[in-house]
Design an enzyme around this catalytic site. Structure first.
Site, PDB file in Angstrom:
ATOM      1  N   PHE A 340       0.856  -1.177   0.000  1.00 55.43           N
ATOM      2  CA  PHE A 340       0.000   0.000   0.000  1.00 55.43           C
ATOM      3  C   PHE A 340       0.902   1.240   0.000  1.00 55.43           C
ATOM      4  O   PHE A 340       1.843   1.335   0.794  1.00 55.43           O
ATOM      5  CB  PHE A 340      -0.922  -0.006   1.213  1.00 55.43           C
ATOM      6  CG  PHE A 340      -1.991   1.040   1.112  1.00 55.43           C
ATOM      7  CD1 PHE A 340      -3.091   0.845   0.289  1.00 55.43           C
ATOM      8  CD2 PHE A 340      -1.883   2.232   1.803  1.00 55.43           C
ATOM      9  CE1 PHE A 340      -4.073   1.822   0.165  1.00 55.43           C
ATOM     10  CE2 PHE A 340      -2.858   3.213   1.679  1.00 55.43           C
ATOM     11  CZ  PHE A 340      -3.954   3.001   0.861  1.00 55.43           C
ATOM     12  N   ASP A 412       2.164  -4.736   8.488  1.00 53.68           N
ATOM     13  CA  ASP A 412       0.993  -3.865   8.369  1.00 53.68           C
ATOM     14  C   ASP A 412      -0.229  -4.784   8.294  1.00 53.68           C
ATOM     15  O   ASP A 412      -0.363  -5.576   7.350  1.00 53.68           O
ATOM     16  CB  ASP A 412       1.117  -3.002   7.100  1.00 53.68           C
ATOM     17  CG  ASP A 412      -0.048  -2.023   6.945  1.00 53.68           C
ATOM     18  OD1 ASP A 412      -1.138  -2.302   7.491  1.00 53.68           O
ATOM     19  OD2 ASP A 412       0.122  -0.998   6.256  1.00 53.68           O
ATOM     20  N   TYR A 437     -10.805   0.764  10.850  1.00 49.35           N
ATOM     21  CA  TYR A 437     -12.022   1.168  10.115  1.00 49.35           C
ATOM     22  C   TYR A 437     -12.453   0.164   9.054  1.00 49.35           C
ATOM     23  O   TYR A 437     -13.459   0.359   8.412  1.00 49.35           O
ATOM     24  CB  TYR A 437     -11.874   2.564   9.505  1.00 49.35           C
ATOM     25  CG  TYR A 437     -10.605   2.828   8.696  1.00 49.35           C
ATOM     26  CD1 TYR A 437     -10.370   2.168   7.501  1.00 49.35           C
ATOM     27  CD2 TYR A 437      -9.663   3.761   9.138  1.00 49.35           C
ATOM     28  CE1 TYR A 437      -9.218   2.422   6.767  1.00 49.35           C
ATOM     29  CE2 TYR A 437      -8.508   4.016   8.412  1.00 49.35           C
ATOM     30  CZ  TYR A 437      -8.292   3.347   7.220  1.00 49.35           C
ATOM     31  OH  TYR A 437      -7.155   3.589   6.501  1.00 49.35           O
ATOM     32  N   LYS A 438     -11.662  -0.903   8.858  1.00 49.06           N
ATOM     33  CA  LYS A 438     -12.042  -1.898   7.843  1.00 49.06           C
ATOM     34  C   LYS A 438     -12.814  -3.033   8.520  1.00 49.06           C
ATOM     35  O   LYS A 438     -13.985  -2.882   8.847  1.00 49.06           O
ATOM     36  CB  LYS A 438     -10.808  -2.430   7.117  1.00 49.06           C
ATOM     37  CG  LYS A 438      -9.998  -1.366   6.356  1.00 49.06           C
ATOM     38  CD  LYS A 438      -8.782  -2.013   5.716  1.00 49.06           C
ATOM     39  CE  LYS A 438      -7.792  -0.978   5.198  1.00 49.06           C
ATOM     40  NZ  LYS A 438      -8.268  -0.205   4.073  1.00 49.06           N
ATOM     41  N   ARG A 586     -12.448  -4.821  -6.767  1.00 54.28           N
ATOM     42  CA  ARG A 586     -12.102  -5.446  -5.494  1.00 54.28           C
ATOM     43  C   ARG A 586     -13.374  -5.670  -4.673  1.00 54.28           C
ATOM     44  O   ARG A 586     -14.195  -4.768  -4.534  1.00 54.28           O
ATOM     45  CB  ARG A 586     -11.144  -4.502  -4.766  1.00 54.28           C
ATOM     46  CG  ARG A 586     -10.276  -5.149  -3.738  1.00 54.28           C
ATOM     47  CD  ARG A 586      -9.244  -4.167  -3.219  1.00 54.28           C
ATOM     48  NE  ARG A 586      -9.848  -3.001  -2.580  1.00 54.28           N
ATOM     49  CZ  ARG A 586      -9.258  -2.270  -1.634  1.00 54.28           C
ATOM     50  NH1 ARG A 586      -8.055  -2.583  -1.228  1.00 54.28           N
ATOM     51  NH2 ARG A 586      -9.848  -1.226  -1.106  1.00 54.28           N
TER      52      ARG A 586
HETATM   53  C1  LIG Z   1      -2.080  -1.792   3.984  1.00 56.17           C
HETATM   54  C2  LIG Z   1      -2.560  -0.414   4.323  1.00 56.17           C
HETATM   55  N1  LIG Z   1      -1.825   0.380   5.089  1.00 56.17           N
HETATM   56  C3  LIG Z   1      -2.232   1.627   5.417  1.00 56.17           C
HETATM   57  C4  LIG Z   1      -3.436   2.111   4.950  1.00 56.17           C
HETATM   58  C5  LIG Z   1      -3.885   3.507   5.250  1.00 56.17           C
HETATM   59  O1  LIG Z   1      -3.334   4.137   6.267  1.00 56.17           O
HETATM   60  P1  LIG Z   1      -4.045   5.426   6.887  1.00 56.17           P
HETATM   61  O2  LIG Z   1      -5.175   4.916   7.724  1.00 56.17           O
HETATM   62  O3  LIG Z   1      -2.977   6.076   7.618  1.00 56.17           O
HETATM   63  O4  LIG Z   1      -4.572   6.241   5.768  1.00 56.17           O
HETATM   64  C6  LIG Z   1      -4.242   1.306   4.171  1.00 56.17           C
HETATM   65  C7  LIG Z   1      -5.543   1.783   3.668  1.00 56.17           C
HETATM   66  O5  LIG Z   1      -5.949   2.888   3.816  1.00 56.17           O
HETATM   67  C8  LIG Z   1      -3.786   0.034   3.838  1.00 56.17           C
HETATM   68  O6  LIG Z   1      -4.531  -0.757   3.071  1.00 56.17           O
HETATM   69  N1  LIG Z   2      -8.774   5.039   4.254  1.00 56.96           N
HETATM   70  C1  LIG Z   2      -9.461   5.263   3.124  1.00 56.96           C
HETATM   71  C2  LIG Z   2     -10.045   6.490   2.897  1.00 56.96           C
HETATM   72  C3  LIG Z   2     -10.762   6.726   1.739  1.00 56.96           C
HETATM   73  C4  LIG Z   2     -10.868   5.706   0.819  1.00 56.96           C
HETATM   74  C5  LIG Z   2     -10.284   4.496   1.015  1.00 56.96           C
HETATM   75  C6  LIG Z   2      -9.532   4.272   2.152  1.00 56.96           C
HETATM   76  C7  LIG Z   2      -8.873   3.002   2.368  1.00 56.96           C
HETATM   77  O1  LIG Z   2      -8.782   2.551   3.450  1.00 56.96           O
HETATM   78  C8  LIG Z   2      -8.309   2.299   1.236  1.00 56.96           C
HETATM   79  C9  LIG Z   2      -7.761   0.984   1.610  1.00 56.96           C
HETATM   80  N2  LIG Z   2      -6.660   1.051   2.534  1.00 56.96           N
HETATM   81  C10 LIG Z   2      -7.324   0.197   0.438  1.00 56.96           C
HETATM   82  O2  LIG Z   2      -6.850  -0.903   0.664  1.00 56.96           O
HETATM   83  O3  LIG Z   2      -7.467   0.594  -0.695  1.00 56.96           O
END
Ligand SMILES: Cc1ncc(COP(=O)(O)O)c(C=O)c1O
Ligand SMILES: Nc1ccccc1C(=O)C[C@H](N)C(=O)O
Length: 627
Positions: A340, A412, A437-438, A586
């Site tokens: 990511f 991660d 949040y997921k 996805r």
């Molecule tokens: C593997 C991974 N790491 C980090 C993040 C995001 O981090 P953050 O919550 O800081 O935006 C995501 C998705 O948003 C992710 O899929």
């Molecule tokens: N935090 C977000 C805010 C806005 C839109 C998407 C995200 C996601 O979390 C994307 C996710 N990490 C991803 O695997 O694509």
């Protein structure tokens, strides 16, 4: 009508998804017993591939009251509905299985009441009654039927379907068919002949859809029962099939009340006193301890705080400082090109901030990892589940290989926490971060978490040395002295309203068994993959998610050149997934609020969109800021 689920079991590419389903349909063949005098099952081949014909076709003759089947009201009432015109909803949804094997005579109310009481007081709209310790393979004259009192009692409480393993709702010698009449009088759907040998008492999801024989009095039904009891904990809008819990989890119903309490009572009435009285100050640690079991972690090892990106900054900086103290010549951070992006960006940021000759080495596929880690490697930083492909690393083996080569391991877990079984302690990893949040359903932008192996908590440098990580925050000293333990990884004041909501998602998750979540996730994903490959075969979708269970997380991704427009068209039809570059559709699989029927229905919509090319519209090509 949904086709028979059981038919997909043996067709090679479906894996063993059915292993987690309980098929409660007995097999149908010429040896299947039928009511004495009724038409047994026979078949004749009318066209034969083995001969000179182009296809094989059978003709069957049978009573529709064979094996597991649904009786139509027309079976016992002259004006009753035929099976082709009954509503399908009763045949699909949450069911309670009740053991009646100890009951003399017809199935009655008392055991249902007792089971409900024992299992926590919830009576769903479907009842499945088990009267046989072992399902009879021969015709049995001595089945008890269902007492009309039970049917009336159940209908009074909203019941819509009763199923039984016996051959009929009425005993064999009944002339009045009171059991059947009670059901049709009260619009309670009937299932008979269910094989419940492998089904214990408890709550299940029933899928038992009768074949749509328009004018018949009954229809064979296939029934499968995966565990399902959590969906009612979530607010999911009518008409939405939600396949994006891997981006933003669904809202726990309890979150609304929790928000009202935190804002109205704790903030409104408690005001600043709530830092102590409502436990705000300790919330990151308390929630961390609550989350720990889902990560295979112990107490005092996790805090819920900040964002994943920020926690990764803390973890990576700390890991680099520990690695440098052991061997300052190790200057390489190994990660994955397909990680990511934020993870790679954070690493770049630290590298330029430290300005000590660190470099990032990116592997192109998981198989290249061990070769990339060597005597120059300080830290390896990987997503346990890849956000795009869903690839899952073997945490224990990879951690061991990395540490054997003298490097530290950071995971991660954004796509792992609450989605797959995680054992950080078992793997003895060094650091981990992830979001809530997921799959943990904490709410949009809810605070993330950081796990630090106890051996590192008091050793490395935590560079975001804010006052919440100080040894004595309220001593207000002018010099920083890092606190001991996991609190050192706190930085500053937390968004308490948002942090509080994390608990609602965690509380639900902790009631479920992570092993059940994992196996249902695999089963749903296997079903999804096999249905898409079978029913959308003509439309060029390419699976990029590993098929092997041990290499797959909890989402499924397909590539298509028109992926973006197809996903937008799906969302317009209420099937919500998301899109990732390049061309990736996805679909997040969240077993707590998705069922097997949702998968069938989503694939139906996908197929319709592909078949009619209804994605090919200007409004579906227009890019949104967030995909
Ligand atoms: C593997 C991974 N790491 C980090 C993040 C995001 O981090 P953050 O919550 O800081 O935006 C995501 C998705 O948003 C992710 O899929
Ligand atoms: N935090 C977000 C805010 C806005 C839109 C998407 C995200 C996601 O979390 C994307 C996710 N990490 C991803 O695997 O694509």
């Amino acid at each position: 009508m949904l086709p028979r689920i059981g038919r997909h079991a043996g067709d090679g590419h479906t894996g063993d998804w059915r292993a987690r389903l309980i098929d409660i349909s007995p097999p149908i063949s010429e040896s299947t017993p039928v009511w004495p005098g009724d038409t047994a099952f026979t078949r004749a081949v009318t066209s034969d591939l083995g001969g000179s014909d182009a296809v094989t076709i059978n003709r069957i003759t049978t009573t529709p009251h064979i094996g597991a089947h649904a009786d139509a009201p027309a079976h016992t009432r002259i004006d009753g509905a035929t099976i082709g015109s009954v509503p399908l909803k009763p045949y699909l949804g949450e069911a309670l299985v009740v053991d009646m094997t100890g009951v003399d005579g017809a199935a009655c109310i008392r055991p249902v009441e007792e089971t409900v009481e024992r299992l926590g007081g919830h009576l769903p709209q479907r009842l499945i009654l088990r009267t046989y310790p072992k399902y009879p393979r021969e015709w049995d004259n001595d089945f008890p039927g269902v007492s009309p009192e039970l049917t009336h009692w159940f209908a009074d409480r909203g019941g819509v379907l009763i199923g039984i393993d016996g051959a009929s709702f009425d005993p064999m010698d009944s002339k009045t068919m009171d059991g059947h009449h009670a059901a049709s009088d009260r619009s309670v759907a009937i299932l008979e002949g269910l094989c419940l040998d492998d089904v214990d008492e408890g709550y299940y999801e029933l899928i038992a859809l009768p074949l749509k024989f328009l004018d018949l009095d009954a229809s064979p039904a296939d029934a499968v029962d995966p565990l399902r009891e959590f969906r009612r904990e979530f607010a999911i809008p009518e008409g939405v099939l939600y396949f994006d819990g891997n981006s933003l989890g669904a809202r726990p119903i309890a979150a609304q009340e929790c928000a009202a309490r935190v804002i109205g009572d704790e903030w409104g009435n408690g005001l600043v006193r709530s830092w102590n009285e409502a436990g705000w100050f300790d919330l990151p640690v308390r929630l961390g301890d609550k989350l720990a079991p889902l990560l295979g972690a112990g107490e005092g090892e996790v805090v819920v705080t900040d964002s994943t990106s920020i926690n990764l900054f803390k973890a990576l900086a700390s890991a680099l400082s520990i690695a440098a103290a052991q061997d300052p010549s190790r200057k390489v951070i190994v990660s994955e090109r397909d990680n990511f992006p934020t993870d790679l960006y954070i690493a770049e940021g630290i590298i330029s901030l430290l300005d000590q000759g660190y470099e990032l080495r990116l592997i192109d596929q998981p198989g290249d990892l061990t070769e990339a880690v060597g005597p120059d490697t300080a830290v390896v930083m990987l997503s346990h589940v890849n956000y795009r492909t869903g690839n899952l690393y073997a945490m224990t083996e990879v951690t061991a290989a990395v540490q054997e080569r003298g490097a530290l391991m950071i995971w991660d877990l954004a796509h792992s926490a609450g989605a797959v079984t995680v054992d950080l302690s078992g793997a003895d990893a060094d650091f981990a971060v992830g979001c809530t949040y997921k799959y943990l359903n904490g709410g949009p932008g809810s605070p993330a978490f950081i796990w630090v192996n106890r051996r590192h908590q008091n050793t490395g440098i935590q560079p975001l040395s804010g006052w919440w990580g100080h040894a004595r925050p309220f001593a207000m000293e002018s010099a920083y002295e890092p606190g001991a333990g996991i609190r050192r990884f706190l930085s500053g004041t937390q968004p308490i309203t948002s942090l509080s909501l994390v608990e609602c998602g965690l509380d639900i998750m902790l009631k479920a068994d992570m092993a059940d979540i994992r196996s249902k996730s695999l089963a749903l994903a296997d079903l999804f993959i096999s249905l898409v490959e079978e029913r959308c075969a003509a439309y060029g979708l390419e699976l990029i998610t590993p098929r092997e269970h041990e290499r797959r997380g909890s989402h499924v991704s397909f590539v298509h050149p028109e992926g973006y427009s197809i996903m937008k068209a799906l969302i317009a039809r209420g099937v919500i997934g998301d899109y990732r570059e390049p061309g990736v559709l996805r679909f997040g699989i969240t077993p707590l609020y998705l069922g097997y029927a949702d998968v069938w229905n989503a694939v139906d919509v996908l197929r319709g969109i592909l078949e009619n090319k209804s994605w090919d519209r200007p409004e579906f090509r227009e890019r949104d800021a967030v995909t």
